[in-house]
Design an enzyme around this catalytic site. Structure first.
Site, PDB file in Angstrom:
ATOM      1  N   PRO A  10      29.378 -24.316  -9.428  1.00 53.73           N
ATOM      2  CA  PRO A  10      28.066 -24.022  -8.842  1.00 53.73           C
ATOM      3  C   PRO A  10      27.442 -22.882  -9.641  1.00 53.73           C
ATOM      4  CG  PRO A  10      29.815 -23.044  -7.498  1.00 53.73           C
ATOM      5  CD  PRO A  10      30.490 -23.784  -8.617  1.00 53.73           C
ATOM      6  N   MET A  11      26.207 -23.008 -10.069  1.00 53.49           N
ATOM      7  CA  MET A  11      25.555 -21.918 -10.808  1.00 53.49           C
ATOM      8  C   MET A  11      24.093 -21.858 -10.415  1.00 53.49           C
ATOM      9  SD  MET A  11      27.377 -22.025 -14.526  1.00 53.49           S
ATOM     10  CE  MET A  11      27.355 -20.306 -14.855  1.00 53.49           C
ATOM     11  N   CYS A 101      29.933 -14.526  -4.574  1.00 54.67           N
ATOM     12  CA  CYS A 101      28.658 -14.189  -5.223  1.00 54.67           C
ATOM     13  C   CYS A 101      28.473 -12.674  -5.293  1.00 54.67           C
ATOM     14  CB  CYS A 101      27.500 -14.826  -4.467  1.00 54.67           C
ATOM     15  SG  CYS A 101      25.934 -14.455  -5.255  1.00 54.67           S
ATOM     16  N   ASN A 202      39.352 -20.976 -12.482  1.00 53.07           N
ATOM     17  CA  ASN A 202      37.987 -20.832 -13.028  1.00 53.07           C
ATOM     18  C   ASN A 202      37.824 -19.476 -13.717  1.00 53.07           C
ATOM     19  OD1 ASN A 202      34.974 -19.696 -11.675  1.00 53.07           O
ATOM     20  ND2 ASN A 202      34.987 -21.274 -13.247  1.00 53.07           N
ATOM     21  N   ASP A 204      35.844 -18.309 -17.786  1.00 52.20           N
ATOM     22  CA  ASP A 204      35.950 -18.155 -19.243  1.00 52.20           C
ATOM     23  C   ASP A 204      36.619 -19.323 -19.965  1.00 52.20           C
ATOM     24  OD1 ASP A 204      34.714 -15.805 -18.789  1.00 52.20           O
ATOM     25  OD2 ASP A 204      36.198 -14.537 -19.786  1.00 52.20           O
ATOM     26  N   GLY A 226      32.065 -23.547 -15.933  1.00 59.43           N
ATOM     27  CA  GLY A 226      30.700 -23.109 -15.639  1.00 59.43           C
ATOM     28  C   GLY A 226      29.904 -22.977 -16.925  1.00 59.43           C
ATOM     29  N   ARG A 227      29.789 -21.733 -17.422  1.00 60.51           N
ATOM     30  CA  ARG A 227      28.948 -21.496 -18.600  1.00 60.51           C
ATOM     31  C   ARG A 227      29.380 -22.346 -19.796  1.00 60.51           C
ATOM     32  NH1 ARG A 227      30.148 -15.402 -18.625  1.00 60.51           N
ATOM     33  NH2 ARG A 227      32.056 -16.354 -17.849  1.00 60.51           N
TER      34      ARG A 227
HETATM   35  C1  LIG Z   1      23.874 -17.790 -13.454  1.00 58.82           C
HETATM   36  C2  LIG Z   1      25.088 -17.956 -12.576  1.00 58.82           C
HETATM   37  C3  LIG Z   1      24.950 -18.468 -11.307  1.00 58.82           C
HETATM   38  C4  LIG Z   1      26.068 -18.643 -10.470  1.00 58.82           C
HETATM   39  N1  LIG Z   1      25.896 -19.184  -9.221  1.00 58.82           N
HETATM   40  C5  LIG Z   1      26.980 -19.400  -8.417  1.00 58.82           C
HETATM   41  C6  LIG Z   1      26.845 -20.030  -7.132  1.00 58.82           C
HETATM   42  O1  LIG Z   1      25.753 -20.418  -6.705  1.00 58.82           O
HETATM   43  N2  LIG Z   1      27.974 -20.184  -6.389  1.00 58.82           N
HETATM   44  C7  LIG Z   1      29.217 -19.790  -6.839  1.00 58.82           C
HETATM   45  O2  LIG Z   1      30.213 -19.963  -6.137  1.00 58.82           O
HETATM   46  N3  LIG Z   1      29.365 -19.228  -8.061  1.00 58.82           N
HETATM   47  C8  LIG Z   1      28.295 -19.023  -8.853  1.00 58.82           C
HETATM   48  N4  LIG Z   1      28.466 -18.506 -10.098  1.00 58.82           N
HETATM   49  C9  LIG Z   1      29.831 -18.284 -10.618  1.00 58.82           C
HETATM   50  C10 LIG Z   1      30.324 -19.537 -11.372  1.00 58.82           C
HETATM   51  O3  LIG Z   1      30.457 -20.635 -10.500  1.00 58.82           O
HETATM   52  C11 LIG Z   1      31.676 -19.273 -12.067  1.00 58.82           C
HETATM   53  O4  LIG Z   1      32.599 -18.900 -11.077  1.00 58.82           O
HETATM   54  C12 LIG Z   1      31.579 -18.176 -13.118  1.00 58.82           C
HETATM   55  O5  LIG Z   1      30.468 -18.371 -13.966  1.00 58.82           O
HETATM   56  C13 LIG Z   1      32.863 -18.145 -13.975  1.00 58.82           C
HETATM   57  O6  LIG Z   1      33.076 -19.389 -14.592  1.00 58.82           O
HETATM   58  P1  LIG Z   1      32.685 -19.655 -16.153  1.00 58.82           P
HETATM   59  O7  LIG Z   1      33.315 -18.544 -16.947  1.00 58.82           O
HETATM   60  O8  LIG Z   1      33.257 -21.008 -16.445  1.00 58.82           O
HETATM   61  O9  LIG Z   1      31.185 -19.585 -16.248  1.00 58.82           O
HETATM   62  C14 LIG Z   1      27.364 -18.295 -10.937  1.00 58.82           C
HETATM   63  C15 LIG Z   1      27.499 -17.771 -12.222  1.00 58.82           C
HETATM   64  C16 LIG Z   1      26.393 -17.587 -13.047  1.00 58.82           C
HETATM   65  C17 LIG Z   1      26.588 -17.019 -14.431  1.00 58.82           C
END
Ligand SMILES: Cc1cc2nc3c(=O)[nH]c(=O)nc-3n(C[C@H](O)[C@H](O)[C@H](O)COP(=O)(O)O)c2cc1C
Length: 322
Positions: A10-11, A101, A202, A204, A226-227
């Site tokens: 979720p992002m 969050c 989850n 990085d 995510g990213r």
């Molecule tokens: C722009 C942005 C928005 C995010 N929105 C949510 C969200 O709505 N709900 C949630 O549980 N995590 C949210 N996250 C966290 C991501 O789901 C994830 O846990 C975090 O980015 C680490 O994973 P990654 O390194 O694969 O990006 C958000 C992260 C970013 C950078």
């Protein structure tokens, strides 16, 4: 199901329905989670739920047939339960609760990561939501390792299990650690060993090598991207192929371009009255893509000052013809 599953994170503001549609069509994902839907004192009506999760009208799946889970964020257990019931009445079959969050507005209202200081409160929320839902509805949760430190990481995970959640995603950082590397994958292993529900790792994962590493360190079978998935749209496809014993090449820039055009068109169709939306979303995605594809930076520079859909479409079509 015993094969390793890939979840799309979720992002908020970054992975909305058009991005879920695009990334799941490129392939490799088994599940996606919506951006968080904030729960305060009201029960959201159908139009709000459909805004966050248009897939509710399509048997909770993206066009590619990937399952979509709706995520709720809030601190009032009864209101969370009433809203969960409402979205289930509208057809949702899986609810996820956000305990991670870091946004100040959300935390000021005692939602998101701030709750990681209060495992009892977390358990109360999970248990109240669980009680309000039919047994066949899946309830899961997503957490960080803590608020300012990791002292309560295991207690929070156990509270989530105790409350009745069926699975748990762990973003391996505290709220204070923000998004600063490294993600503490070894803590996911500690959490996994302290609960009996499945844990999804989850944080990085930007490459196939990161994926191999997070699985090895955390001991988890399932991973959330995510990213990394936004920057490298075929990362999940590569990982899924690897899990089937195949190594496939990354998409070239020329292969990514039609997907960029497709995404822009999807965003234009989402809300025909709002011209800013597709323009902003395209620029935002290019800013992420350029971290992997330098050509995305050049395209971004060409589009940066443009605001009209027709002008942007013209540039995209010119690029596609080359
Ligand atoms: C722009 C942005 C928005 C995010 N929105 C949510 C969200 O709505 N709900 C949630 O549980 N995590 C949210 N996250 C966290 C991501 O789901 C994830 O846990 C975090 O980015 C680490 O994973 P990654 O390194 O694969 O990006 C958000 C992260 C970013 C950078």
């Amino acid at each position: 199901m015993n094969f390793p599953r890939l979840h799309l994170a979720p992002m908020q503001g970054l992975i909305d329905a058009p991005m879920r549609d695009l990334l799941t069509r490129i392939g490799g994902f088994d599940v996606c989670v919506t951006e968080f839907v904030r729960i305060t004192h009201t029960v959201h009506g159908r139009s709000i739920w459909l805004k966050y999760m248009p897939e509710l009208a399509h048997t909770n799946q993206t066009q590619a047939g990937t399952a979509v889970v709706v995520q709720l964020l809030g601190s009032h257990a009864e209101n969370m339960a009433l809203n969960a019931k409402k979205v289930v009445e509208l057809g949702a079959t899986h609810i996820d609760l956000n305990f991670g969050c870091p946004a100040p507005t959300v935390n000021q209202h005692q939602g998101g990561a701030v709750l990681l200081q209060y495992p009892d409160k977390i358990e109360e929320i999970v248990a109240t939501v669980r009680r309000s839902l039919p047994a066949k509805i899946m309830l899961s949760a997503k957490m960080r390792l803590g608020y300012e430190n990791k002292n309560l990481a295991l207690a929070c995970a156990q509270a989530i299990e105790q409350g009745g959640a069926g699975e748990l995603t762990v973003h391996a950082r505290t709220k204070t650690e923000g998004y600063r590397p490294p993600a503490h994958w070894e803590w996911i292993a500690r959490i996994r060993q302290s609960v009996s529900i499945p844990v999804i790792a989850n944080g990085d994962v930007f490459t196939l090598a990161d994926y191999q590493q997070i699985r090895s360190v955390s001991g988890c079978k399932d991973v959330m991207l995510g990213r990394g998935a936004v920057q490298r749209p075929d990362l999940a496809r590569q990982i899924a192929a690897y899990n089937q014993g195949e190594i496939i090449p990354s998409l070239s820039w020329l292969e990514i371009l039609p997907w960029i055009n497709d995404f822009f068109n999807c965003c234009c169709n989402k809300d025909a009255a709002n011209h800013n939306y597709p323009v902003a979303r395209l620029k935002q995605w290019l800013a992420q893509l350029k971290l992997v594809y330098p050509q995305a930076g050049q395209l971004f520079a060409q589009l940066r000052t443009l605001t009209k859909i027709a002008d942007i479409r013209h540039i995209l079509l010119t690029q596609l013809k080359h």
